[in-house]
Design a protein around this motif. Structure first.
Motif, PDB file in Angstrom:
ATOM      1  N   ASP A  10       9.026  -3.726   6.828  1.00 39.30           N
ATOM      2  CA  ASP A  10       8.386  -4.622   5.858  1.00 39.30           C
ATOM      3  C   ASP A  10       9.309  -5.772   5.489  1.00 39.30           C
ATOM      4  O   ASP A  10       9.714  -5.919   4.329  1.00 39.30           O
ATOM      5  CB  ASP A  10       7.978  -3.822   4.606  1.00 39.30           C
TER       6      ASP A  10
ATOM      7  N   LYS B  53       5.880   0.698  12.294  1.00 38.73           N
ATOM      8  CA  LYS B  53       4.750   0.252  11.465  1.00 38.73           C
ATOM      9  C   LYS B  53       5.035  -1.165  10.981  1.00 38.73           C
ATOM     10  O   LYS B  53       6.129  -1.449  10.498  1.00 38.73           O
ATOM     11  CB  LYS B  53       4.573   1.194  10.266  1.00 38.73           C
TER      12      LYS B  53
ATOM     13  N   HIS C 224       3.568  -4.803   8.839  1.00 33.29           N
ATOM     14  CA  HIS C 224       2.621  -5.543   7.990  1.00 33.29           C
ATOM     15  C   HIS C 224       2.725  -6.964   8.514  1.00 33.29           C
ATOM     16  O   HIS C 224       3.494  -7.782   8.003  1.00 33.29           O
ATOM     17  CB  HIS C 224       3.040  -5.491   6.510  1.00 33.29           C
TER      18      HIS C 224
ATOM     19  N   ASP D 265      -0.305  -1.702   9.855  1.00 36.87           N
ATOM     20  CA  ASP D 265      -0.780  -1.085   8.604  1.00 36.87           C
ATOM     21  C   ASP D 265      -1.706  -2.071   7.884  1.00 36.87           C
ATOM     22  O   ASP D 265      -1.387  -2.582   6.814  1.00 36.87           O
ATOM     23  CB  ASP D 265       0.454  -0.744   7.761  1.00 36.87           C
TER      24      ASP D 265
ATOM     25  N   LYS E 260      -4.842  -1.659   6.693  1.00 33.57           N
ATOM     26  CA  LYS E 260      -5.687  -1.142   5.607  1.00 33.57           C
ATOM     27  C   LYS E 260      -7.000  -1.914   5.477  1.00 33.57           C
ATOM     28  O   LYS E 260      -7.338  -2.466   4.429  1.00 33.57           O
ATOM     29  CB  LYS E 260      -4.953  -1.153   4.259  1.00 33.57           C
TER      30      LYS E 260
ATOM     31  N   MET F 140      -2.987   8.426  -1.059  1.00 35.15           N
ATOM     32  CA  MET F 140      -1.903   7.440  -1.100  1.00 35.15           C
ATOM     33  C   MET F 140      -0.713   8.013  -1.856  1.00 35.15           C
ATOM     34  O   MET F 140      -0.837   8.984  -2.610  1.00 35.15           O
ATOM     35  CB  MET F 140      -2.376   6.117  -1.702  1.00 35.15           C
ATOM     36  N   SER F 141       0.436   7.398  -1.612  1.00 42.15           N
ATOM     37  CA  SER F 141       1.672   7.906  -2.218  1.00 42.15           C
ATOM     38  C   SER F 141       1.875   7.372  -3.626  1.00 42.15           C
ATOM     39  O   SER F 141       2.755   7.840  -4.339  1.00 42.15           O
ATOM     40  CB  SER F 141       2.866   7.484  -1.348  1.00 42.15           C
TER      41      SER F 141
ATOM     42  N   GLN G  48       5.491   3.365  -6.490  1.00 39.65           N
ATOM     43  CA  GLN G  48       5.750   4.162  -5.277  1.00 39.65           C
ATOM     44  C   GLN G  48       6.417   5.476  -5.679  1.00 39.65           C
ATOM     45  O   GLN G  48       7.256   5.498  -6.590  1.00 39.65           O
ATOM     46  CB  GLN G  48       6.664   3.386  -4.303  1.00 39.65           C
TER      47      GLN G  48
ATOM     48  N   TYR H 255       8.425   8.912  -4.012  1.00 38.98           N
ATOM     49  CA  TYR H 255       9.060   9.409  -2.785  1.00 38.98           C
ATOM     50  C   TYR H 255       9.223  10.915  -2.763  1.00 38.98           C
ATOM     51  O   TYR H 255       9.482  11.544  -3.791  1.00 38.98           O
ATOM     52  CB  TYR H 255      10.448   8.787  -2.618  1.00 38.98           C
TER      53      TYR H 255
ATOM     54  N   GLY I 242      10.290   3.223   4.981  1.00 37.97           N
ATOM     55  CA  GLY I 242      10.499   1.778   4.929  1.00 37.97           C
ATOM     56  C   GLY I 242      11.870   1.437   4.391  1.00 37.97           C
ATOM     57  O   GLY I 242      12.868   1.462   5.116  1.00 37.97           O
ATOM     58  N   ARG I 243      11.939   1.145   3.091  1.00 33.31           N
ATOM     59  CA  ARG I 243      13.193   0.690   2.486  1.00 33.31           C
ATOM     60  C   ARG I 243      14.342   1.666   2.671  1.00 33.31           C
ATOM     61  O   ARG I 243      15.507   1.241   2.729  1.00 33.31           O
ATOM     62  CB  ARG I 243      12.956   0.397   0.993  1.00 33.31           C
TER      63      ARG I 243
HETATM   64  P1  BMP Z   1       8.776   2.224   1.461  1.00 35.82           P
HETATM   65  O1  BMP Z   1       9.288   3.442   2.260  1.00 35.82           O
HETATM   66  O2  BMP Z   1       9.714   1.073   1.500  1.00 35.82           O
HETATM   67  O3  BMP Z   1       8.335   2.580   0.071  1.00 35.82           O
HETATM   68  O4  BMP Z   1       7.501   1.677   2.251  1.00 35.82           O
HETATM   69  C1  BMP Z   1       6.342   2.455   2.406  1.00 35.82           C
HETATM   70  C2  BMP Z   1       5.381   1.782   3.377  1.00 35.82           C
HETATM   71  O5  BMP Z   1       4.244   2.611   3.553  1.00 35.82           O
HETATM   72  C3  BMP Z   1       4.863   0.422   2.910  1.00 35.82           C
HETATM   73  O6  BMP Z   1       4.706  -0.391   4.047  1.00 35.82           O
HETATM   74  C4  BMP Z   1       3.506   0.741   2.302  1.00 35.82           C
HETATM   75  O7  BMP Z   1       2.612  -0.333   2.477  1.00 35.82           O
HETATM   76  C5  BMP Z   1       3.061   1.945   3.107  1.00 35.82           C
HETATM   77  N1  BMP Z   1       2.214   2.932   2.380  1.00 35.82           N
HETATM   78  C6  BMP Z   1       2.670   3.618   1.267  1.00 35.82           C
HETATM   79  O8  BMP Z   1       3.800   3.410   0.820  1.00 35.82           O
HETATM   80  N2  BMP Z   1       1.851   4.550   0.669  1.00 35.82           N
HETATM   81  C7  BMP Z   1       0.603   4.834   1.113  1.00 35.82           C
HETATM   82  O9  BMP Z   1      -0.057   5.707   0.573  1.00 35.82           O
HETATM   83  C8  BMP Z   1       0.131   4.143   2.245  1.00 35.82           C
HETATM   84  C9  BMP Z   1       0.946   3.201   2.877  1.00 35.82           C
HETATM   85  O10 BMP Z   1       0.508   2.568   3.949  1.00 35.82           O
END
Ligand code: BMP
Length: 263
Positions: free
Chosen positions: A39, A61, A63, A92, A94, A151-152, A211, A213, A230-231
Motif C-alpha cells: 500500500d 496485494k 491497491h 484489492d 473491493k 472485515m478486520s 484497524q 491486528y 501490509g504495514r
Molecule cells: P495493514 O496490514 O497495513 O493494516 O494493511 C491491511 C490491508 O488489508 C490494507 O490494504 C487493507 O485495505 C486491507 N484489508 C483490511 O485491512 N481489512 C479487511 O477486512 C479487508 C482488507 O482488504
C-alpha cells in the motif's frame, strides 16, 4: 479431517478455478502462505517493495488506485517481478456496485484490472448480480474472486447474518468465487473455501483508524489459508529490512500452518 486441515497440495483436488489452483501450487512450492499488501503510492516504491518481498510471498496485494504515477509500464514490471519471484497478484478493488457497473470497472478504465490481476474481491452487499457481472469478465480469463465476508476493522457490519448470506452467495458461484476475505474459517466442515485474512501484524494491536491486528499464529489457527500483511512488512525502513520482515512473517505463517496440520 476437514479439507482445511489437510495440506495445500491435497486441497488442489477441491478447486477447478485456475487462479485458485495456481495459488495453492505456489504456496506449496514456496512454502509460503504470506501475502504482502503493498500500500504505497509511487511506482518506484511499489516496485522496490515487491522486489524485496517477492521471494517470500505467494501473493502480492495491490491497491492500484493509490499509485500517483500509475502507467502501463508499472503493470509490465509487476508482471516481470511475478515471474522472477514466482507469485500471484491480487488487486484489492473491493467492488460494490450493480453487475453492469462492475463489468465496466473490472475490464475498462485506466487500470483494466481483469487483464493483469489473478484475484480481485467484492462486497456482497449488492447481491449476486455483482458476482455474475465480475464472472462474465473474469472467468474467461481464468481469474478468481474473493468475497468480503468479514472485515478486520472495528465496528464492521460484516458479521452474523451478513457473513452467512455471503457464504451462501459464494456456494452458488463456486467456479469463480474461490473463497473469502475473513477473520476465521467459514463454511461447513466438508466445504473448502480459501480464507485470506488481513489485519495481521506482530507486536501491534491496531492503528488509530480502527484497524485491528492479530498474529499470524492466531489467524492461521482460526482457519486462515493466507495471511495478509501490509504495514508490518512494507513499513520497515530500507529494502533490506523489508526483505527480512517478509521472511519473518513467511516463517511464522508456515509454522502456524504446520501446527494446524498436527491438530
Ligand atoms: P495493514 O496490514 O497495513 O493494516 O494493511 C491491511 C490491508 O488489508 C490494507 O490494504 C487493507 O485495505 C486491507 N484489508 C483490511 O485491512 N481489512 C479487511 O477486512 C479487508 C482488507 O482488504
Amino acid at each position: 479431517p476437514a479439507p482445511y486441515l489437510q495440506s495445500y497440495e491435497s486441497r488442489l483436488a477441491n478447486y477447478n478455478n485456475p487462479a485458485a489452483r495456481a495459488l495453492l501450487e505456489c504456496i506449496a512450492r514456496k512454502q509460503s502462505n504470506l501475502c504482502v499488501s503493498v500500500d504505497v503510492s509511487t511506482k518506484a516504491k511499489v516496485l522496490e517493495v515487491v522486489d524485496a518481498v517477492g521471494p517470500s510471498v505467494c501473493l502480492i496485494k495491490t491497491h492500484i488506485d493509490i499509485v500517483e504515477d500509475f502507467d502501463a509500464d508499472l503493470l509490465d514490471q509487476l508482471e516481470q517481478l511475478s515471474k522472477k519471484h514466482d507469485f500471484l497478484i491480487f488487486e484489492d478493488r473491493k467492488f460494490a456496485d450493480i453487475g453492469n457497473t462492475v463489468v465496466l470497472q473490472y475490464s475498462k478504465g485506466v487500470h483494466q484490472i481483469a487483464s493483469w490481476s489473478h484475484f480481485t474481491n467484492a462486497h456482497s452487499v449488492p447481491g449476486p448480480g455483482i458476482i455474475a457481472g465480475l464472472a462474465s469478465v473474469g472467468l474467461p480469463l481464468g481469474r478468481g474472486l474473493l468475497l468480503l465476508a468479514e472485515m478486520s476493522s472495528e465496528g464492521t457490519l460484516a458479521k452474523g447474518e451478513y457473513t452467512e448470506a455471503t457464504v451462501q452467495m459464494a456456494r452458488e458461484s463456486r467456479g469463480f468465487v474461490v473463497g473469502f476475505i475473513a477473520q476465521q474459517r467459514l463454511g461447513r466442515a466438508d466445504e473448502d473455501f480459501l480464507i485470506l485474512t488481513p489485519g495481521v501484524q506482530l507486536g501491534s494491536a491496531g492503528d488509530s483508524l480502527g484497524q485491528q491486528y492479530n498474529t499470524p499464529a492466531a489467524v492461521v489457527g482460526k482457519g486462515a489459508d493466507v495471511i495478509i500483511v501490509g504495514r508490518g512488512v512494507y513499513g520497515k525502513a530500507g529494502k533490506e529490512a523489508v526483505r527480512e520482515e517478509a521472511e519473518r512473517y513467511k516463517k511464522e505463517g508456515w509454522a502456524a500452518y504446520e501446527q494446524r496440520m498436527k491438530a
